[in-house]
Design a protein around this motif. Structure first.
Motif, PDB file in Angstrom:
ATOM      1  N   ALA A  39       4.324   8.276  24.024  1.00 19.57           N
ATOM      2  CA  ALA A  39       5.374   9.195  23.564  1.00 19.57           C
ATOM      3  C   ALA A  39       6.725   8.837  24.180  1.00 19.57           C
ATOM      4  CB  ALA A  39       5.005  10.639  23.902  1.00 19.57           C
ATOM      5  N   PHE A  40       6.729   8.526  25.455  1.00 23.51           N
ATOM      6  CA  PHE A  40       7.989   8.201  26.131  1.00 23.51           C
ATOM      7  C   PHE A  40       8.617   6.932  25.558  1.00 23.51           C
ATOM      8  CE2 PHE A  40      10.434   6.210  29.594  1.00 23.51           C
ATOM      9  CZ  PHE A  40      11.415   7.172  29.734  1.00 23.51           C
ATOM     10  N   ARG A  41       7.785   5.917  25.270  1.00 22.17           N
ATOM     11  CA  ARG A  41       8.322   4.676  24.689  1.00 22.17           C
ATOM     12  C   ARG A  41       8.984   4.942  23.343  1.00 22.17           C
ATOM     13  NH1 ARG A  41       3.460   2.204  26.829  1.00 22.17           N
ATOM     14  NH2 ARG A  41       2.470   2.477  24.827  1.00 22.17           N
ATOM     15  N   ASP A  47      11.292  14.683  29.040  1.00 20.28           N
ATOM     16  CA  ASP A  47      11.021  16.078  28.668  1.00 20.28           C
ATOM     17  C   ASP A  47      10.473  16.177  27.246  1.00 20.28           C
ATOM     18  OD1 ASP A  47      11.830  17.078  31.135  1.00 20.28           O
ATOM     19  OD2 ASP A  47      13.905  17.362  30.491  1.00 20.28           O
ATOM     20  N   GLU A  48      11.099  15.458  26.318  1.00 20.28           N
ATOM     21  CA  GLU A  48      10.614  15.474  24.931  1.00 20.28           C
ATOM     22  C   GLU A  48       9.224  14.850  24.845  1.00 20.28           C
ATOM     23  OE1 GLU A  48      13.476  13.594  22.378  1.00 20.28           O
ATOM     24  OE2 GLU A  48      14.827  15.310  22.445  1.00 20.28           O
ATOM     25  N   ALA A  49       8.994  13.781  25.597  1.00 22.91           N
ATOM     26  CA  ALA A  49       7.683  13.121  25.581  1.00 22.91           C
ATOM     27  C   ALA A  49       6.602  14.073  26.089  1.00 22.91           C
ATOM     28  CB  ALA A  49       7.717  11.849  26.419  1.00 22.91           C
ATOM     29  N   GLN A  54       2.002  17.679  24.840  1.00 22.69           N
ATOM     30  CA  GLN A  54       1.329  18.983  24.796  1.00 22.69           C
ATOM     31  C   GLN A  54       1.030  19.399  23.360  1.00 22.69           C
ATOM     32  OE1 GLN A  54       0.150  20.272  27.600  1.00 22.69           O
ATOM     33  NE2 GLN A  54       1.136  18.556  28.607  1.00 22.69           N
ATOM     34  N   GLU A  55       2.005  19.220  22.475  1.00 24.56           N
ATOM     35  CA  GLU A  55       1.799  19.578  21.070  1.00 24.56           C
ATOM     36  C   GLU A  55       0.703  18.729  20.439  1.00 24.56           C
ATOM     37  OE1 GLU A  55       5.625  19.233  19.220  1.00 24.56           O
ATOM     38  OE2 GLU A  55       6.484  20.838  20.429  1.00 24.56           O
ATOM     39  N   GLN A  88       9.664  14.469  16.105  1.00 25.24           N
ATOM     40  CA  GLN A  88      10.693  14.776  17.099  1.00 25.24           C
ATOM     41  C   GLN A  88      11.968  13.968  16.826  1.00 25.24           C
ATOM     42  OE1 GLN A  88      10.633  17.132  19.413  1.00 25.24           O
ATOM     43  NE2 GLN A  88      12.694  16.591  20.054  1.00 25.24           N
ATOM     44  N   LEU A  89      11.788  12.706  16.486  1.00 26.66           N
ATOM     45  CA  LEU A  89      12.952  11.858  16.186  1.00 26.66           C
ATOM     46  C   LEU A  89      13.658  12.337  14.919  1.00 26.66           C
ATOM     47  CD1 LEU A  89      11.523   8.332  17.035  1.00 26.66           C
ATOM     48  CD2 LEU A  89      13.139   9.697  18.382  1.00 26.66           C
TER      49      LEU A  89
END
Length: 186
Positions: A39-41, A47-49, A54-55, A88-89
């Motif tokens: 997710a972070f990559r 924070d978003e990752a 969690q989602e 998210q993006l």
């Protein structure tokens, strides 16, 4: 007849399907770090990752009864994480531009190096990737780090396959440019 893929965490998945909270927690412990890295990559924001992670787990556990073991749980979960990242993006209104095939250029691959220098270069590439425009970084990450092909990237990002290829090539070119500015490549 459908193929069923049995992975090493099959029993935990079965227990999850039966409602075991302990099994949910064990699967979370097994996969959370790798999925957070994925997710972070893609979203490039811790924070978003973490929110995406969690989602994604909530989604996975809510839909665990739909998981048919046609692949590993990890791959299934990774697909959920990637889709959540893309959503998210999209919230950030990521823009990818359609490009014609004629605009695609071949790029030279980097030379090989010894292990110590290779690790240094890997670290530099990771840092340089953070400087790429979001669209480039996402396609490059999905292709190189997550193993998606351009057809899959096109489907996930809702762009055509050629746009994915072009974004990848442009990202690669821009990454090389950034690395040259840092004196990493010749």
């Amino acid at each position: 007849m459908e193929a069923v893929y049995v992975d090493k965490h099959y029993n935990l998945v079965v227990e999850c399907k039966q409602g075991s909270k302990k099994a949910h927690y064990e699967l979370y412990k097994l996969y959370s770090k790798a999925m957070l890295n994925t997710a972070f990559r893609i979203v490039d924001n811790l924070d978003e990752a973490q929110d995406v992670l969690q989602e994604a787990f909530l989604d996975a556990f809510a839909r665990i009864k739909d998981f048919r073991q046609e692949t590993t749980f990890g791959l299934w979960l990774k697909q959920i994480v990637v889709h959540r990242c893309i959503n998210q993006l999209r919230k950030r209104k990521m823009e990818l531009v359609d490009i014609n095939d004629e605009q695609i250029e071949n790029l030279a691959d980097a030379d090989e190096a010894d292990d110590g220098e290779l690790q240094y270069k890997v670290d530099q590439v990771k840092q340089a990737m953070k400087l790429l425009p979001e669209g480039y970084r996402v396609v490059l990450s999905l292709y190189l780090l997550e193993g998606y092909d351009h057809e899959e990237i096109g489907q996930v990002l809702n762009i055509n396959e050629n746009t994915s290829r072009t974004q990848f090539l442009r990202a690669k070119r821009k990454l090389i440019e950034i690395l040259k500015q840092k004196g990493i490549t010749s």
